[in-house]
Scaffold this active site. Structure first.
Site, PDB file in Angstrom:
ATOM      1  N   ILE A  99      35.666  39.626  36.730  1.00  0.00           N
ATOM      2  CA  ILE A  99      34.703  40.813  36.673  1.00  0.00           C
ATOM      3  C   ILE A  99      33.907  41.090  38.212  1.00  0.00           C
ATOM      4  CG2 ILE A  99      32.517  39.661  35.756  1.00  0.00           C
ATOM      5  CD1 ILE A  99      32.716  41.987  33.590  1.00  0.00           C
ATOM      6  N   ASN A 108      36.807  24.770  39.510  1.00  0.00           N
ATOM      7  CA  ASN A 108      35.627  24.404  39.401  1.00  0.00           C
ATOM      8  C   ASN A 108      35.428  23.661  38.116  1.00  0.00           C
ATOM      9  OD1 ASN A 108      34.850  25.634  41.897  1.00  0.00           O
ATOM     10  ND2 ASN A 108      34.161  27.266  40.657  1.00  0.00           N
ATOM     11  N   GLN A 153      30.888  25.446  38.519  1.00  0.00           N
ATOM     12  CA  GLN A 153      31.519  26.149  37.280  1.00  0.00           C
ATOM     13  C   GLN A 153      30.297  26.788  36.687  1.00  0.00           C
ATOM     14  OE1 GLN A 153      33.489  23.275  34.721  1.00  0.00           O
ATOM     15  NE2 GLN A 153      34.200  24.769  33.581  1.00  0.00           N
ATOM     16  N   HIS A 179      39.468  27.365  33.969  1.00  0.00           N
ATOM     17  CA  HIS A 179      40.298  28.535  34.671  1.00  0.00           C
ATOM     18  C   HIS A 179      40.557  28.096  36.040  1.00  0.00           C
ATOM     19  CE1 HIS A 179      35.964  28.837  34.843  1.00  0.00           C
ATOM     20  NE2 HIS A 179      36.151  29.419  36.203  1.00  0.00           N
ATOM     21  N   HIS A 187      40.951  29.931  39.584  1.00  0.00           N
ATOM     22  CA  HIS A 187      40.794  31.239  40.481  1.00  0.00           C
ATOM     23  C   HIS A 187      41.837  31.471  41.570  1.00  0.00           C
ATOM     24  CE1 HIS A 187      36.418  31.786  39.877  1.00  0.00           C
ATOM     25  NE2 HIS A 187      36.610  30.617  39.590  1.00  0.00           N
TER      26      HIS A 187
HETATM   27  P1  5GP Z   1      33.291  29.742  37.769  1.00  0.00           P
HETATM   28  O1  5GP Z   1      32.263  29.866  38.398  1.00  0.00           O
HETATM   29  O2  5GP Z   1      33.081  28.980  36.184  1.00  0.00           O
HETATM   30  O3  5GP Z   1      34.276  28.943  38.331  1.00  0.00           O
HETATM   31  O4  5GP Z   1      34.086  30.981  37.460  1.00  0.00           O
HETATM   32  C1  5GP Z   1      33.753  32.028  36.326  1.00  0.00           C
HETATM   33  C2  5GP Z   1      34.317  33.511  36.878  1.00  0.00           C
HETATM   34  O5  5GP Z   1      34.387  34.078  35.813  1.00  0.00           O
HETATM   35  C3  5GP Z   1      33.290  33.967  37.554  1.00  0.00           C
HETATM   36  O6  5GP Z   1      33.944  34.452  39.003  1.00  0.00           O
HETATM   37  C4  5GP Z   1      33.054  35.164  36.911  1.00  0.00           C
HETATM   38  O7  5GP Z   1      32.734  36.337  37.811  1.00  0.00           O
HETATM   39  C5  5GP Z   1      33.982  35.328  35.865  1.00  0.00           C
HETATM   40  N1  5GP Z   1      33.376  36.119  34.808  1.00  0.00           N
HETATM   41  C6  5GP Z   1      32.392  35.636  34.147  1.00  0.00           C
HETATM   42  N2  5GP Z   1      32.202  36.541  33.059  1.00  0.00           N
HETATM   43  C7  5GP Z   1      33.309  37.381  33.137  1.00  0.00           C
HETATM   44  C8  5GP Z   1      33.816  38.299  32.172  1.00  0.00           C
HETATM   45  O8  5GP Z   1      33.212  38.676  31.088  1.00  0.00           O
HETATM   46  N3  5GP Z   1      35.041  38.941  32.431  1.00  0.00           N
HETATM   47  C9  5GP Z   1      35.953  38.621  33.582  1.00  0.00           C
HETATM   48  N4  5GP Z   1      36.976  39.398  33.878  1.00  0.00           N
HETATM   49  N5  5GP Z   1      35.132  37.638  34.350  1.00  0.00           N
HETATM   50  C10 5GP Z   1      34.084  37.058  34.010  1.00  0.00           C
END
Ligand code: 5GP
Ligand code: ZN
Length: 136
Positions: free
Chosen positions: A31, A86, A93, A99, A101
């Site tokens: 997003i 992460n 994270q 997840h 990326h």
């Molecule tokens: P992290 O920081 O945990 O490795 O990555 C989480 C990712 O999830 C972030 O890049 C963030 O933009 C994405 N994200 C968080 N909430 C949502 C959502 O509601 N929808 C989508 N499509 N991505 C999300």
């Protein structure tokens, strides 16, 4: 997990732009992309992070990542792609559902993935390797 935003996306309760779906994974557009075309791959079964992830999901995840990376590269013609994953707040994270990326890269993009360098004293790398190896 009732409270997990990615579980809600997987179930369809929260909408997402879906790139790929099979029995075990859903991949969606991030997003808030680092670069347009940034995709996140979500195993359908909730695991908080790599430490909770089952071997079977771990093995399949890279196959899915490779398929999607090829498709992104073909579609947007980026110069490269980073796979980033992460674990833990300190590691960046923010959503505690495992997840991966896929971040498209261009020569002139604004993404910074960088770190400083520490050095080992004599024998330290080998001794740490031995200690880690003993835990595998
Ligand atoms: P992290 O920081 O945990 O490795 O990555 C989480 C990712 O999830 C972030 O890049 C963030 O933009 C994405 N994200 C968080 N909430 C949502 C959502 O509601 N929808 C989508 N499509 N991505 C999300
Ligand atoms: Zn979840």
């Amino acid at each position: 997990m009732s409270n997990c935003i990615f579980c809600k996306i997987i179930s369809g309760e929260i909408p997402s732009a879906t790139v790929y779906e099979d029995n075990d994974f859903k991949a969606i557009m991030d997003i808030s992309p680092a670069v347009k075309g940034h995709v996140i791959i979500l195993p359908k079964k909730h695991s908080a992070d790599l430490f909770e992830l089952e071997d079977d999901s771990a093995a399949k995840a890279l196959i899915v990542a490779r398929k999607i990376a090829k498709a992104i590269k073909e579609e947007i013609n980026c110069d490269g792609i980073n796979l980033l994953q992460n674990n833990g707040e300190v590691a960046g994270q923010t959503v505690f559902h495992f997840h991966i990326h896929l971040i498209p890269r261009y020569k002139q993009d604004k993404v910074e993935i960088t770190w400083g360098h520490e050095t080992y004293v004599d024998g330290e790398a080998v001794s740490l390797a031995t200690a880690i190896a003993a835990r595998i």
